[in-house]
Design an enzyme around this catalytic site. Sequence first.
Site, short mmCIF file in Angstrom:
data_model
loop_
_atom_site.label_atom_id
_atom_site.label_comp_id
_atom_site.label_asym_id
_atom_site.label_seq_id
_atom_site.Cartn_x
_atom_site.Cartn_y
_atom_site.Cartn_z
N SER A 1 -14.52 -14.99 -5.65
CA SER A 1 -13.97 -14.21 -6.76
C SER A 1 -13.79 -12.78 -6.27
O SER A 1 -14.52 -12.33 -5.36
CB SER A 1 -14.95 -14.21 -7.94
OG SER A 1 -14.61 -13.22 -8.89
N TYR B 1 -23.40 -12.72 -10.53
CA TYR B 1 -22.23 -13.50 -10.10
C TYR B 1 -21.55 -12.83 -8.90
O TYR B 1 -21.23 -13.50 -7.90
CB TYR B 1 -21.27 -13.59 -11.29
CG TYR B 1 -19.96 -14.30 -11.06
CD1 TYR B 1 -19.92 -15.69 -10.94
CD2 TYR B 1 -18.76 -13.59 -11.03
CE1 TYR B 1 -18.71 -16.34 -10.77
CE2 TYR B 1 -17.55 -14.24 -10.87
CZ TYR B 1 -17.53 -15.62 -10.74
OH TYR B 1 -16.32 -16.27 -10.58
#
Length: 259
Positions: A148, A161
Site C-alpha cells: 500500500s 497498517y
Amino acid sequence: MTTDQFGVTGKIAIVTGASSGIGRVVAERFAEDGANVVVCSREQDNVDPVAEAIGENAFAVECDVTDRKAVDSLVSATISEFGGLDVLVNNAGASFMAGFDDISPNGWRKVVDINLTGTYHCTQAAGEALKKDSEGGRTGGSVINIASVAGQQGSPYMSHYGSAKAGVINLTRSLAFEWAGSGVRVNCVAPGFVATEGLESQMGISADDVKREEVERRVGLCEEIADVVQFLASPASSYVVGETITAAGVPDIMESPEL
Ligand SMILES: NC(=O)c1ccc[n+]([C@@H]2O[C@H](COP(=O)([O-])OP(=O)(O)OC[C@H]3O[C@@H](n4cnc5c(N)ncnc54)[C@H](OP(=O)(O)O)[C@@H]3O)[C@@H](O)[C@H]2O)c1
C-alpha cells in the site's frame, strides 16, 4: 506456456484474499486469460461463489493466512488440483483506523499478522513449488505482494497498517535478492485508494463514489490494480525483480483531500 508476453495463459496461481475486492478481480482476470486459479479466504462460504462464478479453472480453499498449517494445506491442495504453482499473489489484508495511542497490543498484532506475517507464511510455504521446474531450468515463478502507499509514506491513524505494509515492501526486496538465482521473481504493488468492500468499510468510500470523469484525483478501480498484477505475473516483466510499483493515480496520495 503463454505466447502472449503480457498474458498468464497456462499458469497456475494462488490469490489470497480473493473473496472480494482486488483479490477477486485479480483471480477473475487470471482465469479469463487462461490461468488456473486457486482462490482463498478465511471463509469457504465467501470464496466458493467466486470459484463457481469463474468456472472450472478455479478452485476455492478456506485458508486464514495467519495460520501456517492452513497455508501449508493451501499449497498442497493447489498442487493436488492443478499439478504445480507458478504465481502467488499475497493480497489478503485488513486494517482499521485508529490513532497510535489507541491501538491495543492485540489490534497491532492482528494487523501485522494478516498483512505481513501472512505474506511470510504463504511465500515460504509456496517457495519449493515456485522454484520447481521439471526441465531443471529457470522457473519463471512470480510472487506478487500487495502492499500500500501507506507502507511507503507516513500514514496517520494507520500506523500499524503502514508499518506492516512497509515490512511487505522490504520483504519483497530482500527476498528478491535471495531467490533471484532460482528464477522466482518477487515484486510488489502499492495501491493508493481503490474502491473495494474493504475501503468502504474502513473509510466509507464506495465504488459508487468513483466518478472518473469528475474527480481528477480519483479513487482507483480493482481492474487497474489487476492490470499491474498481471504484468508482474507475465513474461513481459521478466527483467523486473524486487520492485514495488505504485498504482495510486497521484504521486503523493497524502495530498488527496477530496478523498
Ligand atoms: N482498497 C484499498 O484502497 C487498498 C489500498 C492499498 C492497499 N490495499 C491492499 O489490497 C489488498 C486487498 O484489499 P481490498 O481493499 O480488496 O480488501 P477487501 O475488499 O477487504 O478484501 C480483503 C480480502 O482478504 C480476505 N482476508 C482478510 N483476512 C484474511 C486472512 N487472515 N486470511 C485470508 N484471507 C483474508 C478477505 O476475505 P474473508 O473476509 O472472506 O476472509 C477478503 O477476500 C489488501 O492487502 C489491502 O491492504 C487496498
